[in-house]
Design a protein around this motif. Structure first.
Motif, PDB file in Angstrom:
ATOM      1  N   ARG A   7       4.471  -0.355  -7.767  1.00  0.00           N
ATOM      2  CA  ARG A   7       3.304  -1.232  -7.681  1.00  0.00           C
ATOM      3  C   ARG A   7       2.996  -1.866  -9.041  1.00  0.00           C
TER       4      ARG A   7
ATOM      5  N   ALA B 298       0.811  -1.215   0.000  1.00  0.00           N
ATOM      6  CA  ALA B 298       0.000   0.000   0.000  1.00  0.00           C
ATOM      7  C   ALA B 298       0.845   1.266   0.000  1.00  0.00           C
TER       8      ALA B 298
ATOM      9  N   LEU C 259      -6.176  -0.075  -2.691  1.00  0.00           N
ATOM     10  CA  LEU C 259      -4.869  -0.299  -2.070  1.00  0.00           C
ATOM     11  C   LEU C 259      -4.996  -1.246  -0.876  1.00  0.00           C
TER      12      LEU C 259
ATOM     13  N   LEU D 124      -5.961  -0.764  -9.937  1.00  0.00           N
ATOM     14  CA  LEU D 124      -5.119   0.351  -9.532  1.00  0.00           C
ATOM     15  C   LEU D 124      -4.313   0.900 -10.701  1.00  0.00           C
TER      16      LEU D 124
END
Length: 493
Positions: free
Chosen positions: A396, A389, A472, A443
């Motif tokens: 990511r 996160a 997240l 995301l």
């Protein structure tokens, strides 16, 4: 190659290609075939099965073909096939009329029980004009067959326009050499459907529909070379079936599945890089990366337009139309057609397989390779996904790519998983991995959207910060759950 219904089939090796229905005449005029008088005649073939497809489920096809006054029955058993190259056991003999011979002399009796034989009936038919050229080169004898006609099933019809290059003698490489020569004159694409598969799909109403990746068939005792051939063949098959849809219409699902097929194919090459890394490896990976990039714009715009819903402006819709046109142009480019055919040749006859630098790697049991690969992927995913996160978008995104690669590996290696405990663990691991990939994908869509919106003067559409935070949290939770999931590759029997 045929066998007189002796109960042991001859092995048929052929390269299957397809052409657009309008290109048959151009192929027949090819200088490659100049001076060769073809056999030319009509053929009508009826395929038989039970109403519930019992023969198809067993990987069998049964047909009776009429040529003039002669009726020929053929039984084919599933062998190695996926894209382009087909190798199957085949039994063929004359019969008295249009009905199949299912008596004691038929090998089908040893493959299915009497209850199945009793329910066999016509399912679909294929009528073609067949022209066959006997091509003799320095290296081989090849029968080149052009079939043009229609398949009819359940009141529906679809065109057939395909080439079968069957090796009669000599080296299999000659099949690809002939395809390259012909491909400079007529657009040729890999054929991934047999006539039987085409007929069944038409009967089911699924011919010309987008498809997801199909389960692979790999012997659990297979070596790495056999596993590579099956995995790459499966990826190419998914690509070709969806490519055919996308070439005819703008289809969001077909575009997505075409890109999925390319991602799976690139992942497969990456997973097996230590085995495949010969002089051709870099060329193929670069070609696939470039093709994937050519299809990416249309997919990105689909995602943005879907997110905006009714607020999507006409400028975005017009841009998407242009992106789809560009995607079709990339698929229709000769480089793309040649790339796919060359991939089949490389996987079948490449130096990595026939003249490997490390023979022990190629002949290693695929199950051992899979276990080592999954161990490495899990370790990397655990390390990079730590504090997920808190990672920035770029870091990511790297975790997302790794998760996707691990998921594809999990799917590729599924046929190698044996034993009830391992199968249960595999199912759970795959489910947890899919959840992580889904959250990371959502995301990534949020991260990409602002740049696309800004390109079209829509920067006033802010990203939903609350939705991002929820995703997240879900992604971090999914990563932890995956790391707690037991490893299917070390479960034992």
């Amino acid at each position: 190659m045929t066998n007189e219904a002796s109960g042991t089939g001859d092995m048929e090796i052929e390269l299957k290609l397809v052409i657009d229905p309008a290109d048959g005449a151009a192929l027949a005029r090819s200088p490659v075939l100049a001076g060769i008088t073809p056999d030319d005649g009509a053929q009508s073939t009826t395929y038989f099965d039970t109403p519930d497809g019992a023969l198809r489920d067993k990987g069998l096809s049964l047909r009776v073909r009429r040529i003039g006054e002669r009726y020929i029955q053929t039984i084919k058993a599933a062998g190695t096939s996926g894209a382009g190259i087909f190798a199957r056991d085949e039994w063929e003999h004359d019969v008295a009329g249009p009905a199949p011979d299912l008596g004691g002399s038929s090998p089908l009796g040893a493959m299915v029980d009497e209850a199945v034989l009793a329910r066999i009936a016509p399912v679909f038919s294929v009528t073609v004009r067949r022209r066959a050229w006997q091509v003799v080169t320095d290296d081989a004898e090849i029968e080149l067959v052009l079939d043009e006609g229609t398949v009819t099933a359940a009141g529906r019809q679809a065109p057939v326009a395909e080439i079968e290059a069957e090796l009669k003698g000599g080296a299999p490489a000659a099949l690809f050499a002939l395809a390259r020569r012909l491909g400079t004159e007529v657009p040729l694409r890999l054929g991934v459907l047999t006539k039987a598969e085409r007929g069944y799909r038409l009967s089911d109403g699924k011919l010309g529909a987008p498809v997801k990746a199909a389960p692979l068939s790999i012997d659990p005792a297979a070596d790495v070379a056999a596993a590579v051939a099956a995995i790459v063949g499966g990826c190419l098959r998914q690509f070709r079936l969806n490519e055919d849809v996308l070439r005819t219409r703008d289809d969001l699902t077909a575009l997505h599945q075409t890109r999925v097929a390319l991602r799976r194919l690139r992942a497969a090459l990456s997973l097996f890089k230590q085995v495949l890394n010969d002089d051709c490896f870099a060329t193929f990976t670069a070609g696939l990366r470039e093709l994937a990039r050519a299809l990416g714009e249309a997919r990105d715009l689909d995602v943005v337009i879907d997110g905006l819903g009714t607020q999507a402006p006409d400028s975005l819709t017009a841009a998407r139309d242009r992106a789809y046109a560009a995607a079709r142009a990339a698929l229709d480019d000769q480089n793309t057609r040649d790339l796919m055919i060359a991939l089949v040749e490389w996987v079948t006859l490449g130096d990595w397989r026939l003249r490997p630098a490390h023979d022990e790697a190629v002949s290693q049991p695929a199950a051992e390779f899979a276990a080592a690969t999954m161990t490495t992927l899990r370790r990397r995913l655990k390390k990079r996904g730590k504090h997920l996160a808190a990672l920035d978008d770029e870091a990511r995104h790297e975790v997302r790519k790794l998760a996707k690669k691990a998921r594809y590996a999990t799917e590729f290696f599924a046929p190698l998983v044996t034993g009830k405990k391992a199968v249960r663990r595999h199912k759970k691991f795959r489910k947890k991995l899919a959840a992580l990939q889904a959250h990371l994908g959502a995301l990534n869509d949020l991260a990409v959207a602002p740049g696309l919106l800004e390109r079209f003067g829509l920067a006033d559409h802010p990203v939903d910060a609350e939705a991002r935070e929820r995703l997240l949290r879900k992604a971090a939770k999914a990563h932890k759950a995956l790391m707690k999931t037991k490893r299917f590759w070390s479960a034992g029997a």
